[in-house]
Write an enzyme that holds these catalytic residues in place. Sequence first.
Site, PDB file in Angstrom:
ATOM      1  N   HIS A  39       0.803  -1.223   0.000  1.00 45.19           N
ATOM      2  CA  HIS A  39       0.000   0.000   0.000  1.00 45.19           C
ATOM      3  C   HIS A  39       0.837   1.275   0.000  1.00 45.19           C
ATOM      4  CE1 HIS A  39      -3.753   2.253   1.345  1.00 45.19           C
ATOM      5  NE2 HIS A  39      -4.169   1.482   0.360  1.00 45.19           N
ATOM      6  N   LYS A  80       3.004   4.506  -1.305  1.00 40.46           N
ATOM      7  CA  LYS A  80       2.835   5.444  -2.418  1.00 40.46           C
ATOM      8  C   LYS A  80       4.001   6.433  -2.358  1.00 40.46           C
ATOM      9  CE  LYS A  80      -2.109   5.141  -1.442  1.00 40.46           C
ATOM     10  NZ  LYS A  80      -1.931   4.435  -0.148  1.00 40.46           N
ATOM     11  N   ASP A 110      16.755   9.952  -8.192  1.00 45.24           N
ATOM     12  CA  ASP A 110      18.223  10.058  -8.090  1.00 45.24           C
ATOM     13  C   ASP A 110      18.730   9.847  -6.665  1.00 45.24           C
ATOM     14  OD1 ASP A 110      18.567  10.461 -10.801  1.00 45.24           O
ATOM     15  OD2 ASP A 110      18.520  12.650 -10.643  1.00 45.24           O
TER      16      ASP A 110
END
Length: 216
Positions: free
Chosen positions: A148, A150, A155
């Site tokens: 779940h 996000k 870089d």
Amino acid sequence: MWPGLEALPWRWAGGAALALGLALLVRGRRRRRAPRREVLFFPSPVTCTAALLGEPRPAPCPCPLPHGDSPLARLLRRLLSARRSLELCLFAFSSPQLGRAVQLLHRRGVRVRLVTDADYMALSGSQVGRLRQAGIQVRHDQESGYMHHKFAIVDKKMLITGSLNWTTQAIQNNRENVLIVEDAEYVEPFLAEFERIWEEYNPANYTFFPNKKEQK
């Protein structure tokens, strides 16, 4: 000592050296950009993103969409700033614009890795299959719970995280937030979490019949 200063009287040479040193210090400070800290709020108005995504269009762009700034456009610019690597850890990924941005980075030679949820990657409209076909490395869970997270790491120095699922529904309709920060204190734990999950989801560890996930 800088060339030519040895020919000056010592007092003048010392003063010139000090002035030159201060000038170089000030110039260096001006060039050193402050770490980025930015907050985006959604829903985002629908705007044209063709120029950001390098899509060939006549100038000016003839599409009827607005061409101003938007939270989605700003998110795309942060992603497209990647030069070496992009780690993605996303529950759901169906936004065509974000999908094209990730493929564009892959074509530029940026190393892209994606961790996602097994159930949601199979839904209609998911970008995950397209990314795999383009040659991007993808790993997914085999657990009873959901993957779940996000977040994205650009870089290994810029963290993008928040409540936003990378879906058109969330971008255009939901009340969501995204935090963008360049701070090793925050980037490093997220990078460590990504690497831990990346190894845990190594296909060599998969079982042939995983346990079915429980519904939320």
